[in-house]
Design a protein around this motif. Sequence first.
Motif, PDB file in Angstrom:
ATOM      1  N   GLY A 451      -3.775  -0.906   3.223  1.00 46.20           N
ATOM      2  CA  GLY A 451      -2.871   0.115   2.729  1.00 46.20           C
ATOM      3  C   GLY A 451      -1.691   0.340   3.643  1.00 46.20           C
ATOM      4  N   ASP A 452      -0.994   1.478   3.430  1.00 48.36           N
ATOM      5  CA  ASP A 452       0.253   1.723   4.156  1.00 48.36           C
ATOM      6  C   ASP A 452       0.121   2.807   5.217  1.00 48.36           C
ATOM      7  N   LEU A 540       7.254   5.448  -1.530  1.00 47.54           N
ATOM      8  CA  LEU A 540       5.899   4.930  -1.381  1.00 47.54           C
ATOM      9  C   LEU A 540       5.575   4.066  -2.590  1.00 47.54           C
ATOM     10  N   HIS A 541       4.682   3.096  -2.417  1.00 54.42           N
ATOM     11  CA  HIS A 541       4.254   2.358  -3.604  1.00 54.42           C
ATOM     12  C   HIS A 541       3.244   3.211  -4.394  1.00 54.42           C
ATOM     13  N   SER A 544      -0.198   4.316  -2.926  1.00 53.40           N
ATOM     14  CA  SER A 544      -0.121   4.661  -1.513  1.00 53.40           C
ATOM     15  C   SER A 544      -1.234   5.626  -1.093  1.00 53.40           C
ATOM     16  N   ASP A 545      -1.778   5.389   0.106  1.00 52.74           N
ATOM     17  CA  ASP A 545      -2.748   6.309   0.694  1.00 52.74           C
ATOM     18  C   ASP A 545      -2.090   7.602   1.169  1.00 52.74           C
ATOM     19  N   ARG A 547       0.268   9.390  -0.523  1.00 50.87           N
ATOM     20  CA  ARG A 547       0.826  10.184  -1.619  1.00 50.87           C
ATOM     21  C   ARG A 547       0.448  11.656  -1.450  1.00 50.87           C
ATOM     22  N   ARG A 568       4.611   1.324   6.365  1.00 53.49           N
ATOM     23  CA  ARG A 568       3.580   1.889   7.242  1.00 53.49           C
ATOM     24  C   ARG A 568       4.081   3.240   7.716  1.00 53.49           C
TER      25      ARG A 568
END
Length: 834
Positions: A451-452, A540-541, A544-545, A547, A568
């Motif tokens: 993840g990011d 963010l995609h 995203s973690d 969000r 990141r």
Amino acid sequence: MSTPHFPISALLPQVKDSLDQHPRLVLEAPPGAGKTTQVPLALLHAPWLAGQKIILLEPRRVAARSAAQFMARQLGEEVGDTVGYRIRFENKVSARTRVEVVTEGILTRMLQDDPMLEGIGAIVFDEFHERHLSGDLGLALALDVQAQLRDDLRLVVMSATLDGERLARFLDAPRLSSEGRSFPVEVSHFPARRDEALDLQVRRAVQQALATHPGDVLVFLPGQREIQRVLAGLQDTVDAATEVLPLHGELPVEQQGRVLQPAADGRRRVVLATNVAESSVTLPGVRVVIDSGLAREPQYDPNSGFTRLDVVAVAQASADQRAGRAGRVAAGWAWRLWPQSQRLEPQRRAEIEQVELTGLALELAAWGSSDLRFVDAPPAGPLAAARELLQRLGALSPTHAITAQGRRMLAIGTHPRLAAMLLAATAGTEQALATDVAALLEARDPLRQGGDALAPRWRALAAFRSGRAPHEANRSGLAAIDAAARQWRRRLRCDAAPPSSIEAHQLGDLLAHAFPDRIAFRHPNDPLRYLLANGRSARLHELSDLRGEPWLVASELRFEARDGLLLRASPVDEQYLRRVFASRFVSEDIVRWDAERRALVALRESRFERMVFDSRSAGRVDPAQAAAALTEAVAELGLQALPWTDGLRQWQARVEGLRRWMPELGLPDVSDAALLATRAAWLQPAFAGRTRLDALDEASFGEALKTPLDWSQRQLVDRHAPIRISVPSGLERGISYRLDSESGEPLPPILAVKLQELFGLADTPRIADNRVALTLHLLSPGGRPLQVTQDLRNFWANTYAEVKKEMKGRYPRHPWPDDPWTATATHRAKPRGT
């Protein structure tokens, strides 16, 4: 003293003589000539050295150790006596040392700490063709010392593959060249099989080379990762009579020394090396070179803001140098693992042109001058961006002078972003956590799919330390990160152990000191969009973690045309930001142009640097602020939004014309570009008391437009670029002035006049102190164009007769004399009956 013969030996007397006469020298010598070890020893007893030290700069630690050890053996001494070396975390010098081999960062610190270079008589820059940023900076600083403080200091620049003529011109130095010692090398391209990985191709090439050619095999690979992969594959495939050894800069000294010496038992060897083996070190017994054509070199990564090592194709000069390693002891073979059709760049690009320059900008500020002579000057754009970042980090003042914080950051010896973060951490556990973050930021991602968010990377590191690393983590990557963090703690004298768990915002609170320009606030209308402190925005995609987090700090960010992508990041606590960066939070009432409503609006804005994180209506527009806001609206809308008239455009063209035709008048620039650039000076006062763009009338605008010219200059415009001119008919006719719509350059002014009004006038009327001929648009009695000319005399002599023949029947009541030179000019028709 043992004095083995090297190809450079015959040139050494010329080297000494040249430095007796001139303080600088460029020395070209191919690998194997012996320049690295023989030149410093040859200069030890030069009269001009007067017992002082020689500093030999080597780009790589392996080469620095190897050169010092070879010279010490040649003198029959131990390293640290006459010859010693200093590299990062290692010091082998003593009070007796006269030749000190150092790496590039060490030289920069020596110059910064003691610009007089007390006790040093010469600096020798070896392998300068590698064009490392530190080497270029070291040479620029040394040239400044030589020019300002030490005209007795000698500088020698040595290279195997470089444009020596260009460098000699730059240095205003003599240039000497030496022959190398080499045997013929047969170069061929070893093909890859379809979809074959590099390590498999290397393994096949090594096996075939061992089977078909004598001698040792030297394999060039990009870095440690590739070396380990190939090493693991070869250990099971080559016979016990062949030894496979790695060679790179991170190996322990004992292992490096083992590779650089002949095999004690006479076994054949396969050496898997990075480009440390390209120059400055000699590997005995090599007859075959297998070249991947790749190297890990510094490249600026805009996503992270750091310069990182990326795998890139080598330059042709490097490929030739690598191939030459096969011909040191006898005829050899070089196998290239890229297609013969692939073309390489001729020379390696200077790092200064392709890496991030924040560290360089800080060094220049510490030196106190950026007016240094670089072989290739730092690009202006990246250097300006670096200085802006350093101001955010507290390292530079607004005048670009180094601050006390900047000096502390420089002393840490790492990227200024990381240095700022490490300095911000208080002692104990927080400082230990900061070393973890520094190690994580410098390393490749240890998670295969993570993840990011940065936090899972740190948790994987903490789990690795407790012996339970997650299955999705790369254990060797985590081991390297853990080792790097320990090294950071040693450097900072941090005795505390890293924490085993952390609060949600702890990583982000630390990152805010390294990335103050990437502090981000969630957009009020889009949970995936964030506003950045630098004035840009990013997203963010979807999965995203992160969000839902109101504030973030981005450690990696892919900049794109509109919104960047947060690759990141970590959450950061708003209260922490308000406490630590209090001066960067600003709330104020502003007036702004609303393009959709085409009106001014009053707002109360809260900002963090250039990021507006709260904006609400503030009621009526304050007239005191309106003038500036309307002026900026013109910058957005363009000058065409103002009430131009044809007369004002004519006036602009008259002034611009005279600036070109009569530059001695010293008239100010009133082009559109200049007017926009100076709008605050001439336009803003005209908006005083107005709160609407359309409230500026033509008369007020015209007076404002002319304010750059004082009264006497306006008189000069009227005299030399009049709006009307008297013609022989006794009337005044208007002159039309124009600017080219594309270039803005003045076009020839036009006088449109009936042909009959110019009878008796021999030459074309002129303006601008008789320097500019008017373009005559000669009109028929009905006002239609007959001829365009700037040569009236030629028109009367050669064209008038044809015009008369055609027009006389059409306009019989108007005069068409046979002799226009003597005829009376008129704007009227002939009286009836004449």
